[in-house]
Every structure is written in structure tokens, then in C-alpha cells.
Motif scaffolding. Sequence first.
Motif, PDB file in Angstrom:
ATOM      1  N   THR A 122      30.190  42.904  42.010  1.00 23.00           N
ATOM      2  CA  THR A 122      30.625  43.512  42.789  1.00 23.00           C
ATOM      3  C   THR A 122      31.786  42.947  43.245  1.00 23.00           C
ATOM      4  O   THR A 122      32.055  41.310  42.533  1.00 23.00           O
ATOM      5  N   THR A 123      32.140  43.293  44.196  1.00 24.99           N
ATOM      6  CA  THR A 123      33.621  42.980  44.118  1.00 24.99           C
ATOM      7  C   THR A 123      33.669  41.356  44.815  1.00 24.99           C
ATOM      8  O   THR A 123      34.267  40.646  44.636  1.00 24.99           O
ATOM      9  N   ASP A 124      33.023  41.427  45.378  1.00 25.36           N
ATOM     10  CA  ASP A 124      32.008  39.970  46.286  1.00 25.36           C
ATOM     11  C   ASP A 124      32.125  38.611  45.521  1.00 25.36           C
ATOM     12  O   ASP A 124      32.417  37.557  45.880  1.00 25.36           O
ATOM     13  N   ALA A 125      31.316  39.529  44.446  1.00 26.53           N
ATOM     14  CA  ALA A 125      30.868  38.120  43.820  1.00 26.53           C
ATOM     15  C   ALA A 125      32.410  37.541  42.976  1.00 26.53           C
ATOM     16  O   ALA A 125      32.260  36.859  42.745  1.00 26.53           O
ATOM     17  N   ALA A 126      33.507  38.191  42.562  1.00 29.40           N
ATOM     18  CA  ALA A 126      34.116  38.606  41.977  1.00 29.40           C
ATOM     19  C   ALA A 126      34.839  37.522  42.977  1.00 29.40           C
ATOM     20  O   ALA A 126      35.610  36.404  42.961  1.00 29.40           O
ATOM     21  N   LEU A 127      35.156  37.482  44.040  1.00 29.03           N
ATOM     22  CA  LEU A 127      35.645  37.382  45.087  1.00 29.03           C
ATOM     23  C   LEU A 127      35.748  35.595  45.654  1.00 29.03           C
ATOM     24  O   LEU A 127      35.830  34.933  46.328  1.00 29.03           O
ATOM     25  N   GLU A 128      34.584  35.249  45.416  1.00 31.52           N
ATOM     26  CA  GLU A 128      33.536  34.187  45.474  1.00 31.52           C
ATOM     27  C   GLU A 128      34.338  33.264  44.005  1.00 31.52           C
ATOM     28  O   GLU A 128      34.516  32.300  45.129  1.00 31.52           O
ATOM     29  N   VAL A 129      35.212  33.503  43.205  1.00 28.94           N
ATOM     30  CA  VAL A 129      35.350  33.019  42.506  1.00 28.94           C
ATOM     31  C   VAL A 129      36.937  32.957  41.956  1.00 28.94           C
ATOM     32  O   VAL A 129      37.403  32.511  41.477  1.00 28.94           O
ATOM     33  N   THR A 130      37.225  33.899  42.950  1.00 29.77           N
ATOM     34  CA  THR A 130      39.292  34.042  43.724  1.00 29.77           C
ATOM     35  C   THR A 130      39.828  32.650  43.751  1.00 29.77           C
ATOM     36  O   THR A 130      39.103  32.390  45.363  1.00 29.77           O
ATOM     37  N   SER A 131      40.995  32.511  43.228  1.00 26.77           N
ATOM     38  CA  SER A 131      41.578  31.502  43.317  1.00 26.77           C
ATOM     39  C   SER A 131      43.146  31.783  43.919  1.00 26.77           C
ATOM     40  O   SER A 131      43.709  31.166  44.959  1.00 26.77           O
ATOM     41  N   ALA A 132      43.522  32.669  44.036  1.00 20.54           N
ATOM     42  CA  ALA A 132      45.099  33.677  44.305  1.00 20.54           C
ATOM     43  C   ALA A 132      44.843  34.654  44.132  1.00 20.54           C
ATOM     44  O   ALA A 132      43.473  35.579  43.975  1.00 20.54           O
ATOM     45  N   GLY A 133      45.547  35.955  45.096  1.00 21.84           N
ATOM     46  CA  GLY A 133      46.076  37.388  44.997  1.00 21.84           C
ATOM     47  C   GLY A 133      45.756  37.681  46.560  1.00 21.84           C
ATOM     48  O   GLY A 133      45.836  36.899  46.925  1.00 21.84           O
ATOM     49  N   PRO A 134      45.491  38.615  46.021  1.00 19.08           N
ATOM     50  CA  PRO A 134      45.503  40.163  45.399  1.00 19.08           C
ATOM     51  C   PRO A 134      47.230  40.557  45.250  1.00 19.08           C
ATOM     52  O   PRO A 134      48.017  40.341  45.680  1.00 19.08           O
ATOM     53  N   VAL A 135      47.180  41.050  43.770  1.00 18.33           N
ATOM     54  CA  VAL A 135      48.704  41.813  43.748  1.00 18.33           C
ATOM     55  C   VAL A 135      47.738  43.229  43.743  1.00 18.33           C
ATOM     56  O   VAL A 135      46.752  44.405  42.935  1.00 18.33           O
ATOM     57  N   LEU A 136      48.416  44.269  44.325  1.00 23.81           N
ATOM     58  CA  LEU A 136      48.106  45.578  44.379  1.00 23.81           C
ATOM     59  C   LEU A 136      49.195  46.190  42.605  1.00 23.81           C
ATOM     60  O   LEU A 136      50.330  46.555  42.224  1.00 23.81           O
ATOM     61  N   ILE A 137      48.252  46.930  41.737  1.00 20.18           N
ATOM     62  CA  ILE A 137      48.788  48.211  40.768  1.00 20.18           C
ATOM     63  C   ILE A 137      48.208  49.359  41.222  1.00 20.18           C
ATOM     64  O   ILE A 137      47.139  49.872  40.760  1.00 20.18           O
ATOM     65  N   GLU A 138      49.712  50.402  40.841  1.00 21.08           N
ATOM     66  CA  GLU A 138      49.462  51.302  40.681  1.00 21.08           C
ATOM     67  C   GLU A 138      49.555  52.000  39.446  1.00 21.08           C
ATOM     68  O   GLU A 138      50.236  51.702  38.784  1.00 21.08           O
ATOM     69  N   GLN A 139      48.293  52.699  39.031  1.00 15.35           N
ATOM     70  CA  GLN A 139      48.600  53.143  37.394  1.00 15.35           C
ATOM     71  C   GLN A 139      48.262  54.045  37.668  1.00 15.35           C
ATOM     72  O   GLN A 139      47.644  55.108  37.942  1.00 15.35           O
ATOM     73  N   ASP A 140      48.838  55.219  36.981  1.00 13.72           N
ATOM     74  CA  ASP A 140      49.851  56.840  36.925  1.00 13.72           C
ATOM     75  C   ASP A 140      50.029  57.453  35.576  1.00 13.72           C
ATOM     76  O   ASP A 140      50.313  57.196  34.544  1.00 13.72           O
TER      77      ASP A 140
END
Length: 183
Positions: free
Chosen positions: A165-183
Motif C-alpha cells: 500500500t501507499t501507507d506502507a511505502a510512506l512508513e519507510v520514506t526518508s524524503a520526497g515527494p517528487v511529482l512526475i507526469e508520464q505521457d
Amino acid sequence: EGQQDGFFRSTQRKTPSAAPFLTLASASIASNILEKLIVKDSCPQPLSDLGYRTLPSLSIDDEAKTAPEAGWPNWISISPRSTKPSPQENRLSFTVVGLPRSAEFNPSITYLSGAGRPYSVTVWEFKRANGSDVAHFFADRPLQTPQSNGLTIALFTRGLGPYTTTDAALEVTSAGPVLIEQD
């Protein structure tokens, strides 16, 4: 609004919807994005009163790919890769500012895109001056699949997961976020 956007995208020979599924994010990610857009101490109530963890800054170094209309270093717009990308085309250069000195771990970049699970890629050439809170490194670009068109969020995380889940990734996040638009 969505119908108009779809019409203009189709006139540019793009898929009508950049992202058929909205990218899952959390209030903490949104808070960190807003915090980077608001002038420090310009609000009567500090943003820290919201109760969200403030993350160190993560940015993508390639200015040539930064969306000019955004005017913000934490937003990048990238085009689809060729079928056989060169090693230079396949990577992004990142900088983290404000990384605690004790943050020596198995660093990775975790991407959130669409309604899918977060996925991580290993970083390489991780460089940090002795005692500095600034680190530079490279990581693979986000996967480019029809499901990953549109908004992708990059987080600097400890370990490769897998995160369900997003929350699981956020628990171990040390920096961010960066927004990337892919087209």
C-alpha cells in the motif's frame, strides 16, 4: 473539464486520459507537496500544526526535463522512452537535501502510479559528503506502461519493499515527494 482535457489530448495523438486511475496518495504526501509551494512563515498558523511528518526535500536534477509551467523543482514531465533506451535515457539524477546523518540504509526510489501497488528501484552512485545532509544518486526512470501514464509520485525510501500500500511505502520514506507526469 475531463472531457475537454480528453479532447485536447486526442488532438495531440495521445490517449484521451493520461491516467485512467487516479494515483493513490496520502494526506501526508499532499501536505509535503503543499509545504514546498507555500512561502515559509507566510501563514498565521504553522503547517506543522497539521500533524503530518515533514520530509526532507527530494528533487530531480535534470533541469531540461522539468516542466517550465510548473516553476517548481519537484515536478518533472517525461516523454515515453524509445524501445531500446540508452543507459542515460533510462535513469534520473536525484538530490536529497535535509537527510539525517544517521540515514545510512538500503536506499531506493519507490514509485506510486495509478491504482497499482508501489514499486521500488535500487539507487546507484549514492554520494554524500562526510557529515553532509545532501546526497546525490541515480535511479531508473519509472516503468512506462499504459497503466503508468499520468501522475507518478517518487519517494526516497529505505529498502526495496515490496510494499502493498501507499501507507506502507510512506512508513519507510526518508524524503520526497517528487511529482512526475508520464505521457
